[in-house]
Design an enzyme around this catalytic site. Structure first.
Site, mmCIF file in Angstrom:
data_model
loop_
_atom_site.group_PDB
_atom_site.id
_atom_site.type_symbol
_atom_site.label_atom_id
_atom_site.label_comp_id
_atom_site.label_asym_id
_atom_site.label_seq_id
_atom_site.Cartn_x
_atom_site.Cartn_y
_atom_site.Cartn_z
ATOM 1 N N TYR A 150 4.899 6.347 9.942
ATOM 2 C CA TYR A 150 4.002 5.224 9.646
ATOM 3 C C TYR A 150 4.715 4.166 8.803
ATOM 4 O O TYR A 150 4.609 2.969 9.103
ATOM 5 C CB TYR A 150 2.743 5.731 8.938
ATOM 6 C CG TYR A 150 1.659 4.698 8.856
ATOM 7 C CD1 TYR A 150 0.808 4.448 9.933
ATOM 8 C CD2 TYR A 150 1.478 3.934 7.695
ATOM 9 C CE1 TYR A 150 -0.176 3.474 9.864
ATOM 10 C CE2 TYR A 150 0.498 2.963 7.617
ATOM 11 C CZ TYR A 150 -0.325 2.743 8.707
ATOM 12 O OH TYR A 150 -1.298 1.767 8.634
ATOM 13 N N PRO A 192 -2.432 0.067 19.258
ATOM 14 C CA PRO A 192 -2.254 -0.422 17.885
ATOM 15 C C PRO A 192 -2.434 0.616 16.782
ATOM 16 O O PRO A 192 -2.186 0.311 15.608
ATOM 17 C CB PRO A 192 -3.318 -1.523 17.758
ATOM 18 C CG PRO A 192 -4.342 -1.200 18.788
ATOM 19 C CD PRO A 192 -3.630 -0.520 19.903
ATOM 20 N N HIS A 226 0.854 -1.201 0.000
ATOM 21 C CA HIS A 226 0.000 0.000 0.000
ATOM 22 C C HIS A 226 0.884 1.243 0.000
ATOM 23 O O HIS A 226 1.797 1.357 0.811
ATOM 24 C CB HIS A 226 -0.888 0.036 1.248
ATOM 25 C CG HIS A 226 -1.984 -0.977 1.235
ATOM 26 N ND1 HIS A 226 -3.207 -0.762 1.809
ATOM 27 C CD2 HIS A 226 -2.031 -2.222 0.708
ATOM 28 C CE1 HIS A 226 -3.972 -1.822 1.631
ATOM 29 N NE2 HIS A 226 -3.277 -2.733 0.983
ATOM 30 N N TYR A 234 -8.326 5.294 8.344
ATOM 31 C CA TYR A 234 -8.341 5.612 9.776
ATOM 32 C C TYR A 234 -9.359 6.732 9.962
ATOM 33 O O TYR A 234 -9.139 7.853 9.504
ATOM 34 C CB TYR A 234 -6.966 6.095 10.238
ATOM 35 C CG TYR A 234 -5.920 4.999 10.355
ATOM 36 C CD1 TYR A 234 -5.243 4.525 9.226
ATOM 37 C CD2 TYR A 234 -5.593 4.454 11.594
ATOM 38 C CE1 TYR A 234 -4.285 3.524 9.342
ATOM 39 C CE2 TYR A 234 -4.626 3.460 11.717
ATOM 40 C CZ TYR A 234 -3.981 2.997 10.592
ATOM 41 O OH TYR A 234 -3.038 2.009 10.707
ATOM 42 N N LYS A 262 2.561 -0.414 15.026
ATOM 43 C CA LYS A 262 3.997 -0.461 15.280
ATOM 44 C C LYS A 262 4.495 -1.702 16.026
ATOM 45 O O LYS A 262 5.690 -2.008 16.005
ATOM 46 C CB LYS A 262 4.408 0.763 16.121
ATOM 47 C CG LYS A 262 4.388 2.052 15.342
ATOM 48 C CD LYS A 262 5.616 2.171 14.455
ATOM 49 C CE LYS A 262 5.437 3.121 13.319
ATOM 50 N NZ LYS A 262 5.134 2.507 12.034
#
Ligand code: FAD
Ligand code: DHB
Length: 391
Positions: free
Chosen positions: A385, A293, A72, A201, A297
């Site tokens: 990220y 979460p 992604h 998100y 990570k």
């Protein structure tokens, strides 16, 4: 039994460490309390950082991940009924994440280790560590009904948050930092096609929601819930209604529904123990630290720890250098605290704080709008990220 490095726990940390050591000719034995079936079917993480993928690839462990995982290049932040794409690759010089379930990583690591003649003792009971501050530490346990011991040069404590390793460090020689959150995640697995090409998100007045994926036919969705809630309170219809409320957008986007075949609730905490070493015991992964979460990570931090630890053992055995082992804890703590902060930040920005001050929601929306509008702010999120470089 005797080995150079005794490894407690066959999670991502312990298994990967054993592989990396074998490549350097360092022997290890892994002890695991659960069965092979159980560790290969427990549903957990799904997002691998670029550095984790690179490490697995270099170690020759990435064939199936490359075939079946999904790369992604962006994620979506969704709030106030609109989506905002964060171009992970564009903002990080081409880095990306791979979505590939943790239990698939576990299957690949277990198979490769056993095929190479590695030793993993499943269903070991009553595991105890002794002599940690002596030259030959020992692991004692019950296996197939017999009391057994392994004498080691070193012990790697890779046994997760509830394991024996961290507990074996005397209280006076460690400091534990912890924050608990008043909310958890409800996670489901669904038989349905993907609702979105990239992860979403979402921050909504009713709480956080996350759209992730596993394959063309199986999807992974999460939504913020009370950590003390019971899955029995959530029949399928109520779950879909809640996801619709939190995820729907002004342009009519709806999450794709299907048969829900797995439900679970996870609590959230931030936790770090310092230092990660006591005598000849070295902690790695969730045994030493937990992140909420939201930043994806946990597994990646475990991989980063064992990369540093494996190299320190290699230097010890091939060149007689002990400085890398001595500096292991200080080295990994820098990255650990960076990831702890990022995970806390993502969590704070995206979740509803149940008893929060009303000003909190205004701060969150201001921050979300800033990440959506400012390239500098989006880059900060993207760099963290996809994962900062591993030491
Ligand atoms: P673990 O995976 O906990 O492995 C420890 C092993 O040690 C276990 O198999 C356990 O059975 C064994 N053990 C315990 N006690 C003993 C003992 N006394 N003796 C021997 N063995 C013992 N992380 C991400 O990076 N990305 C994500 O997207 C993500 N999503 C997550 C979603 C969920 C729902 C959850 C729960 C976690 C998620 N995480 C994620 C976190 C990630 O799963 C963990 O950080 C990761 O599993 C840590 O690996 P580990 O090897 O350190 O510990
Ligand atoms: C998944 C888990 C996470 O914690 C996250 O931040 C993103 C995706 C997952 O399980 O797919």
């Amino acid at each position: 039994m005797r080995t150079q490095v005794g490894i407690v726990g066959a999670g991502p940390a312990g298994l990967l460490l054993s592989h990396l050591l074998a490549r350097q000719g360092v022997s290890s034995v892994i002890l695991e309390t659960r069965s092979r079936d159980e560790i290969e079917s427990t549903i957990r993480a799904g997002v691998l950082e670029q550095g984790t993928v690179d490490l697995l690839t270099e170690a020759g462990l990435a064939d199936r991940m490359r075939r079946e995982g999904h790369v992604h290049h962006g994620i979506e932040l969704r709030f106030e009924g609109q989506g905002h794409r964060v171009d992970l690759s564009g903002l990080t010089g081409g880095r990306a994440i791979t979505v590939y379930a943790q239990h698939e990583v576990i299957k690949d690591l277990v198979k490769a280790r056993l095929d190479a003649g590695g030793r993993i003792l499943f269903e070991a009971k009553d595991v105890r560590l002794s002599g940690l501050d002596e030259r030959t530490p020992r692991i004692s346990f019950l296996h197939e009904g017999r009391a057994q011991t392994i004498d080691c040069d070193f012990i790697a404590g890779c046994d997760g948050f509830h394991g024996v390793s961290r507990a074996s460090i005397p209280a006076a020689l460690k400091v534990e930092y912890e924050r608990k959150y008043d909310f958890g995640w409800f996670g489901i697995l669904v038989e349905a096609p993907p609702s979105s090409k990239e992860l979403i998100y979402a921050s909504h007045d009713r709480g956080f929601a996350l759209v992730s994926t596993r394959s063309e036919t199986i999807q992974r969705l999460y939504f913020q819930c009370d950590p003390k809630d019971d899955v029995a309170n959530w029949p399928d219809e109520r779950i879909w209604e809640e996801l619709d409320l939190r995820l729907s957008t002004e342009d009519g986007w709806r999450v794709k529904r299907g048969r829900i075949f797995q439900k679970g609730i996870i609590a959230m905490r931030s936790f770090v123990v310092e230092p990660l070493q006591y005598g000849r015991l070295f902690l790695a992964g969730d045994a030493a630290h937990i992140v909420p979460p939201t930043g994806a990570k946990g597994l990646n931090l475990a991989a980063a720890d064992v990369k540093v630890l494996a190299r320190a053992f290699e230097e010890h055995y091939t060149r007689g250098r002990s400085d890398l082992l001595e500096s292991y804890s200080a080295t990994v703590l820098k990255r650990i605290w960076r990831s702890e902060h990022f995970s806390w930040w993502m969590t704070s920005m995206l979740h509803r704080f149940p008893d929060g001050d009303p000003i909190q929601r205004r701060f969150q929306l201001a921050e979300l709008r800033n990440v959506a509008a400012s390239e500098a702010a989006a880059r900060l999120l993207a760099e963290n990220y996809v994962g900062l470089p591993m030491a």
